[in-house]
Design a protein around this motif. Structure first.
Motif, mmCIF file in Angstrom:
data_model
loop_
_atom_site.group_PDB
_atom_site.id
_atom_site.type_symbol
_atom_site.label_atom_id
_atom_site.label_comp_id
_atom_site.label_asym_id
_atom_site.label_seq_id
_atom_site.Cartn_x
_atom_site.Cartn_y
_atom_site.Cartn_z
ATOM 1 N N ARG A 114 -1.076 8.167 -35.253
ATOM 2 C CA ARG A 114 0.300 7.666 -35.274
ATOM 3 C C ARG A 114 1.293 8.756 -34.860
ATOM 4 O O ARG A 114 2.214 8.513 -34.065
ATOM 5 N N ASP A 115 1.085 9.976 -35.358
ATOM 6 C CA ASP A 115 1.968 11.085 -34.977
ATOM 7 C C ASP A 115 1.859 11.381 -33.477
ATOM 8 O O ASP A 115 2.865 11.649 -32.815
ATOM 9 N N LYS A 116 0.621 11.307 -32.959
ATOM 10 C CA LYS A 116 0.428 11.551 -31.529
ATOM 11 C C LYS A 116 1.123 10.475 -30.688
ATOM 12 O O LYS A 116 1.777 10.775 -29.679
ATOM 13 N N SER A 166 -6.398 9.409 -42.731
ATOM 14 C CA SER A 166 -5.953 10.665 -42.129
ATOM 15 C C SER A 166 -6.014 10.605 -40.610
ATOM 16 O O SER A 166 -5.091 11.057 -39.917
ATOM 17 N N CYS A 167 -7.094 10.023 -40.082
ATOM 18 C CA CYS A 167 -7.224 9.888 -38.618
ATOM 19 C C CYS A 167 -6.111 9.010 -38.047
ATOM 20 O O CYS A 167 -5.521 9.327 -37.002
ATOM 21 N N LYS A 188 5.557 8.633 -27.318
ATOM 22 C CA LYS A 188 6.685 7.717 -27.128
ATOM 23 C C LYS A 188 7.975 8.485 -26.836
ATOM 24 O O LYS A 188 8.741 8.118 -25.930
ATOM 25 N N GLU A 189 8.203 9.572 -27.579
ATOM 26 C CA GLU A 189 9.404 10.376 -27.330
ATOM 27 C C GLU A 189 9.387 10.984 -25.933
ATOM 28 O O GLU A 189 10.414 11.000 -25.234
#
Length: 261
Positions: free
Chosen positions: A105-107, A99-100, A112-113
């Motif tokens: 990864r989402d952060k 989960s961490c 990156k975007e």
């Protein structure tokens, strides 16, 4: 992941675990008593005591590292139950870690975007700056040296015309309000003998000012002008009195234009 519930132990396995726990507690109590008896009440050198405790702890650590692990119990049911508990605990920890990492990864994906968007904006700004530089260079090439020289020459000529107008205006004002003295013809010989004749080579106040200004511009290191018979004394006195000119500190026959800046 489906939750795995631990199975209930049998009576024999429960009794074996209770016996093992009692043995461990008895051993711990014995070791605690030995530590209390071996611990000195007072030490004259606390640093030495700390070093001894550290050495003892390191020796004990080496002993535990070299010791072979023993089974918790000989009963297979107890081992199976303990293994299931460890597996459940490990699965829970792995789920937390996963989960961490997903949140991380989402952060990172969001970062990156944002970085890609910032990079695109910088590229557009760089392209605009390059276009502006190219436009300025093309405009600079169009301006030839001849056109720049002609522009500078026109400005210099304009300043000369303006200077001439100022000098003419100054001459007219001085000629009107401060004219050159004139010799008066009189039939009264007594009056004529009392008034000294003026030098015909006297220069006007405008010419005196031009001499002082030209001297300052041509030789700023030596701006003094020598006074001779062509300088009418009242003119010199007026220039000195109103702070337009200053005498030389060592030579009273030399004056210069006062510094107005």
């Amino acid at each position: 992941m489906a939750e795995i519930k631990p199975a209930e132990l049998s009576e024999d396995a429960r009794n074996e675990l209770m016996d093992m726990c009692e043995d461990q507690f008895a051993q711990l109590e014995k070791l605690q008593n030995e530590i209390i008896l071996c611990e000195p009440d007072f030490c004259e050198n606390p640093p030495e005591q700390s070093v001894n405790q550290l050495m003892a702890t390191e020796a004990e650590l080496k002993q535990w590292m070299t010791a072979e692990p023993k089974l918790l119990a000989r009963n297979s049911e107890v081992l199976l139950h303990a293994g299931k508990d460890e597996m459940l605990k490990l699965c829970s920890e792995l789920e937390m870690i996963a989960s961490c990492y997903e949140a991380k990864r989402d952060k990172l994906r969001e970062t990156k975007e944002q970085e890609l968007k910032w990079l695109e904006e910088k590229k557009q700004a760089l392209m605009a700056a390059k276009d502006h530089v190219e436009r300025l260079q093309s405009e600079k090439e169009k301006l030839s040296e001849h056109s720049v020289w002609q522009d500078t020459k026109a400005k210099i000529q304009k300043m000369k015309v303006y200077e001439e107008r100022l000098m003419e205006s100054l001459g007219e004002v001085l000629e009107k309000h401060v004219p050159l003295p004139q010799n008066e013809s009189s039939s009264n010989k007594k009056k004529k003998n009392m008034t000294p004749e003026l030098n015909e080579d006297l220069i006007s106040l405008n010419e005196i000012l031009e001499l002082l200004m030209n001297k300052v511009l041509t030789t700023p290191h030596d701006p003094y002008v020598t006074i001779d018979d062509t300088f009418w004394p009242p003119y010199i006195e007026m220039l000195l009195r109103y702070g337009i000119a200053v005498r030389h500190q060592e030579n009273n026959f030399k004056i210069r234009l006062e510094t107005f800046w």
